[in-house]
Design a protein around this motif. Sequence first.
Motif, PDB file in Angstrom:
ATOM      1  N   VAL A   1      38.053 -11.146  27.376  1.00 36.17           N
ATOM      2  CA  VAL A   1      37.371  -9.956  27.891  1.00 36.17           C
ATOM      3  C   VAL A   1      35.937  -9.899  27.364  1.00 36.17           C
ATOM      4  O   VAL A   1      34.999  -9.577  28.108  1.00 36.17           O
ATOM      5  N   ARG A   2      35.763 -10.226  26.090  1.00 38.56           N
ATOM      6  CA  ARG A   2      34.415 -10.237  25.513  1.00 38.56           C
ATOM      7  C   ARG A   2      33.515 -11.214  26.268  1.00 38.56           C
ATOM      8  O   ARG A   2      32.358 -10.898  26.583  1.00 38.56           O
ATOM      9  N   HIS A   3      34.044 -12.386  26.540  1.00 33.18           N
ATOM     10  CA  HIS A   3      33.263 -13.384  27.263  1.00 33.18           C
ATOM     11  C   HIS A   3      32.920 -12.879  28.668  1.00 33.18           C
ATOM     12  O   HIS A   3      31.784 -13.043  29.135  1.00 33.18           O
TER      13      HIS A   3
ATOM     14  N   VAL B   1      36.346  -8.017  35.703  1.00 32.23           N
ATOM     15  CA  VAL B   1      36.631  -9.006  34.667  1.00 32.23           C
ATOM     16  C   VAL B   1      38.137  -9.243  34.611  1.00 32.23           C
ATOM     17  O   VAL B   1      38.913  -8.300  34.394  1.00 32.23           O
ATOM     18  N   VAL B   2      38.539 -10.504  34.806  1.00 26.92           N
ATOM     19  CA  VAL B   2      39.959 -10.864  34.857  1.00 26.92           C
ATOM     20  C   VAL B   2      40.254 -11.919  33.793  1.00 26.92           C
ATOM     21  O   VAL B   2      39.953 -13.100  33.987  1.00 26.92           O
ATOM     22  N   PRO B   3      40.817 -11.537  32.638  1.00 29.02           N
ATOM     23  CA  PRO B   3      41.251 -12.554  31.678  1.00 29.02           C
ATOM     24  C   PRO B   3      42.529 -13.214  32.185  1.00 29.02           C
ATOM     25  O   PRO B   3      43.447 -12.541  32.666  1.00 29.02           O
ATOM     26  N   ALA B   4      42.600 -14.542  32.110  1.00 33.05           N
ATOM     27  CA  ALA B   4      43.749 -15.243  32.690  1.00 33.05           C
ATOM     28  C   ALA B   4      44.131 -16.439  31.816  1.00 33.05           C
ATOM     29  O   ALA B   4      43.283 -17.278  31.513  1.00 33.05           O
ATOM     30  N   ARG B   5      45.382 -16.485  31.426  1.00 27.38           N
ATOM     31  CA  ARG B   5      45.904 -17.609  30.657  1.00 27.38           C
ATOM     32  C   ARG B   5      47.213 -18.067  31.283  1.00 27.38           C
ATOM     33  O   ARG B   5      48.196 -17.325  31.296  1.00 27.38           O
ATOM     34  N   ASP B   6      47.221 -19.259  31.851  1.00 21.73           N
ATOM     35  CA  ASP B   6      48.416 -19.829  32.492  1.00 21.73           C
ATOM     36  C   ASP B   6      49.001 -18.863  33.523  1.00 21.73           C
ATOM     37  O   ASP B   6      50.167 -18.473  33.444  1.00 21.73           O
ATOM     38  N   GLU B   7      48.185 -18.500  34.494  1.00 21.80           N
ATOM     39  CA  GLU B   7      48.584 -17.512  35.503  1.00 21.80           C
ATOM     40  C   GLU B   7      48.705 -18.114  36.899  1.00 21.80           C
ATOM     41  O   GLU B   7      48.680 -17.381  37.893  1.00 21.80           O
ATOM     42  N   ALA B   8      48.821 -19.440  37.006  1.00 22.18           N
ATOM     43  CA  ALA B   8      48.888 -20.062  38.331  1.00 22.18           C
ATOM     44  C   ALA B   8      50.073 -19.550  39.147  1.00 22.18           C
ATOM     45  O   ALA B   8      50.008 -19.480  40.379  1.00 22.18           O
ATOM     46  N   GLU B   9      51.143 -19.166  38.485  1.00 20.11           N
ATOM     47  CA  GLU B   9      52.345 -18.718  39.184  1.00 20.11           C
ATOM     48  C   GLU B   9      52.113 -17.433  39.975  1.00 20.11           C
ATOM     49  O   GLU B   9      52.715 -17.221  41.028  1.00 20.11           O
ATOM     50  N   VAL B  10      51.231 -16.564  39.473  1.00 23.74           N
ATOM     51  CA  VAL B  10      51.046 -15.257  40.117  1.00 23.74           C
ATOM     52  C   VAL B  10      49.676 -15.093  40.755  1.00 23.74           C
ATOM     53  O   VAL B  10      49.467 -14.146  41.520  1.00 23.74           O
ATOM     54  N   LEU B  11      48.742 -15.989  40.470  1.00 23.66           N
ATOM     55  CA  LEU B  11      47.357 -15.783  40.881  1.00 23.66           C
ATOM     56  C   LEU B  11      47.201 -15.711  42.400  1.00 23.66           C
ATOM     57  O   LEU B  11      46.384 -14.934  42.905  1.00 23.66           O
TER      58      LEU B  11
ATOM     59  N   PRO C   1      34.452  -5.023  23.361  1.00 22.17           N
ATOM     60  CA  PRO C   1      35.753  -5.079  22.680  1.00 22.17           C
ATOM     61  C   PRO C   1      35.681  -5.404  21.198  1.00 22.17           C
ATOM     62  O   PRO C   1      36.733  -5.538  20.551  1.00 22.17           O
ATOM     63  N   GLU C   2      34.474  -5.559  20.611  1.00 22.27           N
ATOM     64  CA  GLU C   2      34.397  -5.966  19.207  1.00 22.27           C
ATOM     65  C   GLU C   2      35.167  -5.028  18.282  1.00 22.27           C
ATOM     66  O   GLU C   2      35.837  -5.483  17.339  1.00 22.27           O
ATOM     67  N   ALA C   3      35.106  -3.735  18.547  1.00 23.63           N
ATOM     68  CA  ALA C   3      35.746  -2.755  17.665  1.00 23.63           C
ATOM     69  C   ALA C   3      37.264  -2.846  17.681  1.00 23.63           C
ATOM     70  O   ALA C   3      37.929  -2.339  16.772  1.00 23.63           O
TER      71      ALA C   3
ATOM     72  N   LEU D   1      35.389  -3.340  35.888  1.00 20.06           N
ATOM     73  CA  LEU D   1      36.807  -3.175  36.184  1.00 20.06           C
ATOM     74  C   LEU D   1      37.549  -4.255  35.418  1.00 20.06           C
ATOM     75  O   LEU D   1      37.423  -5.447  35.717  1.00 20.06           O
ATOM     76  N   LEU D   2      38.302  -3.851  34.398  1.00 15.70           N
ATOM     77  CA  LEU D   2      39.114  -4.774  33.619  1.00 15.70           C
ATOM     78  C   LEU D   2      40.515  -4.769  34.220  1.00 15.70           C
ATOM     79  O   LEU D   2      41.191  -3.728  34.230  1.00 15.70           O
ATOM     80  N   THR D   3      40.938  -5.885  34.732  1.00 14.87           N
ATOM     81  CA  THR D   3      42.243  -5.951  35.387  1.00 14.87           C
ATOM     82  C   THR D   3      42.914  -7.264  35.049  1.00 14.87           C
ATOM     83  O   THR D   3      42.249  -8.287  34.824  1.00 14.87           O
TER      84      THR D   3
END
Length: 391
Positions: free
Chosen positions: A121-123, A47-57, A226-228, A137-139
């Motif tokens: 992450v929840r999604h 699971v990869v959360p990504a927000r405005d990561e085009a520069e490093v993706l 991750p709710e808690a 794997l959360l990364t």
Amino acid sequence: MSALMWIAAGSLAAWLWLLLGQGFFWRTDVRLPPARDPGAWPAVCVVVPARDEAEVLASSLPSLLAQDYPGRAEVLLVDDGSTDGTGDLARELARRHGGLPLTVASPGEPPAGWTGKLWAVRHGIDLARAREPEYLLLTDADIAHAPDSLRALVAAARAGGFDLVSQMARLRVASGWERLVVPAFVYFFAQLYPFRWIGRRGGRTAAAAGGCVLLRTEAAERARVPEAIRHAVIDDVALARAVKRGGGHIWLGLADRVDSVRPYPRLGDLWRMVARSAYAQLRHNPLLLAGTVAGLALVYLVPPVALAAGLLAGDGVTAALGAAAWLVMTGTYLPMLRYYRQPPWLAPLLPFTASLYLLMTVDSAVRHYQGRGAAWKGRTYARPETVADEG
């Protein structure tokens, strides 16, 4: 000079205690334990959360797609409201490089009471549940993995009976400011959360490094992750605490082949990284802030001040106490500099770096009270007490 002499003596006593009584935090030999391959490789969802990561993706995502993993695995990239084409770039990278299957999804804006990353992450975990993986794997989107990273994580988790295995990715150290600040960042983290204590069953110390966390799905459900921890700004530490409170066995160590590709070339970049969460680490408590500032001053700033003042005033005892404390400090920092392949002459500069962190921490509190605290990529998060509980 008698007052300064006693303060210098207190600083030296603090350093002797840190040297021997704080879980040998300064050692860098807590690495992923070697393990034999399990008989059957469990299914894993990355699971990869990504927000405005085009520069490093382009420097990170192909390394996940290229994982040499014998079992069933796939990558779920959750595009958290990006405006720079992160999702489209991820799909293009998957078409170009092949490898593990990639799904790109978007959760929409987080509701009140959730930080953006944890909402993503929840999604991602919700999507993963349909695949019924044994591990998640959360990364982060700025983390590059060696081809055998996932294999090694799963083997270590199985062999050690761990519900959570986390590696602190080796951060980029290229610019002058990165060389000065980044190794100290990891050194201070290990001082707060000694790695040896984290792996103890029944111990109270819990922490993880959010860039690389292998989590047993059953343990995540048991801990209500991750709710808690939905409001947590320092989500990795909160995650580890939740898993440990749920009876999970966790492990954290330094990585050898997991690297952050995000650059922090200027002091301002590093300053914002630290300041956005430093006061949250202190639970937005002014008394804890005052104690932290006093503690940093006693431990890191007093030794060089006592040495200089003692030499100028001809007070040999004060100068010797300051020199001894500074020497112990320098010696404990050398292993981290070696880990980051940096020259040893940086070690005596740790008091200067600590003074920067002290100012960053104070600035974090100022930002919080100005309504600019915990800001990241266009979002500013309230302190947990002000967040409405959604039950």
